[in-house]
Design a protein around this motif. Structure first.
Motif, PDB file in Angstrom:
ATOM      1  N   LEU A 241       0.830  -1.205   0.000  1.00 20.23           N
ATOM      2  CA  LEU A 241       0.000   0.000   0.000  1.00 20.23           C
ATOM      3  C   LEU A 241       0.863   1.254   0.000  1.00 20.23           C
ATOM      4  N   SER A 242       0.587   2.152  -0.923  1.00 20.27           N
ATOM      5  CA  SER A 242       1.333   3.400  -1.030  1.00 20.27           C
ATOM      6  C   SER A 242       0.393   4.581  -0.821  1.00 20.27           C
ATOM      7  N   ASP A 243       0.906   5.783  -0.988  1.00 18.06           N
ATOM      8  CA  ASP A 243       0.079   6.978  -0.849  1.00 18.06           C
ATOM      9  C   ASP A 243      -1.097   6.951  -1.830  1.00 18.06           C
ATOM     10  N   GLU A 244      -0.872   6.395  -3.017  1.00 17.42           N
ATOM     11  CA  GLU A 244      -1.929   6.348  -4.027  1.00 17.42           C
ATOM     12  C   GLU A 244      -3.125   5.536  -3.527  1.00 17.42           C
ATOM     13  N   GLY A 245      -2.844   4.359  -2.982  1.00 11.26           N
ATOM     14  CA  GLY A 245      -3.927   3.520  -2.480  1.00 11.26           C
ATOM     15  C   GLY A 245      -4.599   4.119  -1.265  1.00 11.26           C
ATOM     16  N   ALA A 246      -3.806   4.711  -0.381  1.00 13.78           N
ATOM     17  CA  ALA A 246      -4.372   5.324   0.818  1.00 13.78           C
ATOM     18  C   ALA A 246      -5.272   6.500   0.457  1.00 13.78           C
ATOM     19  N   GLU A 247      -4.860   7.297  -0.527  1.00 11.47           N
ATOM     20  CA  GLU A 247      -5.684   8.421  -0.966  1.00 11.47           C
ATOM     21  C   GLU A 247      -6.995   7.935  -1.565  1.00 11.47           C
ATOM     22  N   ALA A 248      -6.937   6.856  -2.330  1.00 11.50           N
ATOM     23  CA  ALA A 248      -8.163   6.285  -2.895  1.00 11.50           C
ATOM     24  C   ALA A 248      -9.099   5.816  -1.791  1.00 11.50           C
ATOM     25  N   LEU A 249      -8.532   5.226  -0.762  1.00  8.75           N
ATOM     26  CA  LEU A 249      -9.329   4.726   0.359  1.00  8.75           C
ATOM     27  C   LEU A 249     -10.028   5.872   1.071  1.00  8.75           C
ATOM     28  N   LEU A 250      -9.300   6.964   1.315  1.00 17.68           N
ATOM     29  CA  LEU A 250      -9.882   8.112   2.015  1.00 17.68           C
ATOM     30  C   LEU A 250     -10.872   8.876   1.152  1.00 17.68           C
ATOM     31  N   SER A 251     -10.738   8.767  -0.167  1.00 20.16           N
ATOM     32  CA  SER A 251     -11.620   9.506  -1.070  1.00 20.16           C
ATOM     33  C   SER A 251     -12.928   8.772  -1.340  1.00 20.16           C
ATOM     34  N   GLY A 252     -13.032   7.548  -0.846  1.00 20.79           N
ATOM     35  CA  GLY A 252     -14.228   6.756  -1.082  1.00 20.79           C
ATOM     36  C   GLY A 252     -15.271   6.945   0.003  1.00 20.79           C
ATOM     37  N   GLN A 253     -16.023   5.896   0.247  1.00 23.46           N
ATOM     38  CA  GLN A 253     -17.103   5.947   1.222  1.00 23.46           C
ATOM     39  C   GLN A 253     -16.557   6.152   2.637  1.00 23.46           C
ATOM     40  N   PRO A 254     -17.376   6.644   3.558  1.00 26.86           N
ATOM     41  CA  PRO A 254     -16.911   6.830   4.934  1.00 26.86           C
ATOM     42  C   PRO A 254     -16.477   5.511   5.559  1.00 26.86           C
ATOM     43  N   LEU A 255     -15.424   5.596   6.379  1.00 30.75           N
ATOM     44  CA  LEU A 255     -14.896   4.418   7.072  1.00 30.75           C
ATOM     45  C   LEU A 255     -14.947   4.593   8.586  1.00 30.75           C
ATOM     46  N   THR A 256     -15.563   5.659   9.031  1.00 28.69           N
ATOM     47  CA  THR A 256     -15.532   5.977  10.461  1.00 28.69           C
ATOM     48  C   THR A 256     -16.416   5.060  11.302  1.00 28.69           C
ATOM     49  N   HIS A 257     -17.229   4.229  10.658  1.00 26.88           N
ATOM     50  CA  HIS A 257     -18.027   3.261  11.411  1.00 26.88           C
ATOM     51  C   HIS A 257     -17.197   2.056  11.842  1.00 26.88           C
ATOM     52  N   LEU A 258     -16.006   1.888  11.251  1.00 28.03           N
ATOM     53  CA  LEU A 258     -15.159   0.739  11.570  1.00 28.03           C
ATOM     54  C   LEU A 258     -14.588   0.870  12.979  1.00 28.03           C
ATOM     55  N   ARG A 259     -14.441  -0.272  13.635  1.00 28.69           N
ATOM     56  CA  ARG A 259     -13.734  -0.281  14.912  1.00 28.69           C
ATOM     57  C   ARG A 259     -12.233  -0.282  14.679  1.00 28.69           C
ATOM     58  N   ARG A 260     -11.784  -0.960  13.623  1.00 24.96           N
ATOM     59  CA  ARG A 260     -10.349  -1.097  13.403  1.00 24.96           C
ATOM     60  C   ARG A 260     -10.066  -1.246  11.909  1.00 24.96           C
ATOM     61  N   ILE A 261      -8.981  -0.631  11.467  1.00 23.00           N
ATOM     62  CA  ILE A 261      -8.475  -0.846  10.126  1.00 23.00           C
ATOM     63  C   ILE A 261      -6.972  -1.096  10.228  1.00 23.00           C
ATOM     64  N   ASN A 262      -6.533  -2.181   9.652  1.00 22.73           N
ATOM     65  CA  ASN A 262      -5.138  -2.603   9.750  1.00 22.73           C
ATOM     66  C   ASN A 262      -4.432  -2.346   8.422  1.00 22.73           C
TER      67      ASN A 262
END
Length: 304
Positions: A241-262
């Protein structure tokens, strides 16, 4: 975890047949010799049946069954498990392939079609498989399975597609080490799509799509995946995982409902790792084990 034999599985201590632990209070290890001596895994199964109250056995750890990449032997443990099914009515969990690295590299562990295990054990709640060489799975309906894990240096696309085409109404935990194409890890977005749509996985709460040389693409696919809204934990660790993938992840649907992301074992910059943590305040985020690329080469955690 791939450098030492399991000492615990399914919440139970691992024991060998002949131990005086009550049958229901141990995960029983059956194993032959990894170097093709006279000690055979069939003998280990016979000892299990002869010395343990198999009607009460809840968990089995299947260790080595000979030279790991001997294709002629790859289906032996499956056949033995299927034959033993009438003697193991209470079996809930199977770990198939407890080879450690000094016995076989993970990518060399020869596997076969594991579908017969799910057919023979309709009450099975957990199936863990280590090794992807020759691994096959057919689409299946199984009403009891709660945990399905594949540890590999390369998980064949046919297995990924079969999981997506299966109906697993009780499955809560799905973990797949996707690996690299050099070791049969040839899946891509089209292969992940059915899993990410979640049609056959209504109870899923943990999804791990890990250890991938295409981790940025995994992250981009997850960012818009319908299944994410019902998850409690998400694991995209062990890959590149690089900055490109992380940016795509943050630009998508909300993830704040998750308890944990590894996201452990990654190639994000310091700035991007901090951005992910800040964006997901309230979520436990693991961005440990930052890696440095070797020129342009990024490496997954588990391959050969």
């Amino acid at each position: 975890m791939i450098h030492e034999h399991l000492t615990e599985f399914h919440g139970l201590p691992v024991r060998f047949p002949g131990d005086d632990t009550p049958a229901s209070q141990a995960a029983w290890r059956v194993s032959g010799d990894p170097y093709e001596s006279e000690e055979d895994i069939a003998d280990a199964f016979r000892k299990l049946l002869d010395t343990v109250d198999c009607a009460a056995v809840r968990a089995l750890v299947v260790g080595t069954w000979g030279w790991a990449h001997d294709d002629a032997r790859a289906d032996r443990p499956i056949r033995l498990l299927v034959e033993a099914a009438p003697h193991l009515p209470a079996l809930e969990a199977i770990f198939l392939g407890d080879y450690v690295s000094e016995e076989s590299e993970i990518s060399w562990i020869g596997q076969s079609d594991v579908t017969p295990l799910l057919t023979a054990y309709p009450r099975l709640r957990r199936l863990d498989v280590r090794g992807g060489d020759g691994l096959r799975l057919r689409p299946v309906t199984h009403d009891a399975l709660e945990t399905l894990r594949f540890e590999s240096g390369g998980l064949p696309a046919r297995v990924v597609r079969a999981v997506g085409a299966s109906t697993l109404p009780a499955l809560r935990h799905l973990e797949m080490w996707l690996g690299e194409e050099n070791y049969s890890g040839d899946s891509g977005p089209d292969d992940w799509a059915a899993i990410l749509a979640g049609g056959g996985l209504p109870a899923l709460r943990h999804l791990g799509l890990q250890d991938s040389e295409r981790q940025d693409e995994v992250a981009a696919a997850v960012a818009t995946a319908p299944i994410v809204a019902r998850l409690e934990t998400l694991d995209l660790s062990m890959g590149v995982l690089s900055d490109e993938g992380a940016e795509a992840l943050l630009s998508g649907q909300p993830l704040t409902h998750l308890r944990r992301i590894n996201l452990r074992h990654h190639f994000m910059s310091d700035e991007m790792a901090a951005k992910v943590v800040a964006a997901l305040s309230g979520v436990e985020v693991d961005v440990s084990e930052q890696q440095e690329p070797d020129d342009d080469w990024r490496f997954i955690e588990v391959s050969e």
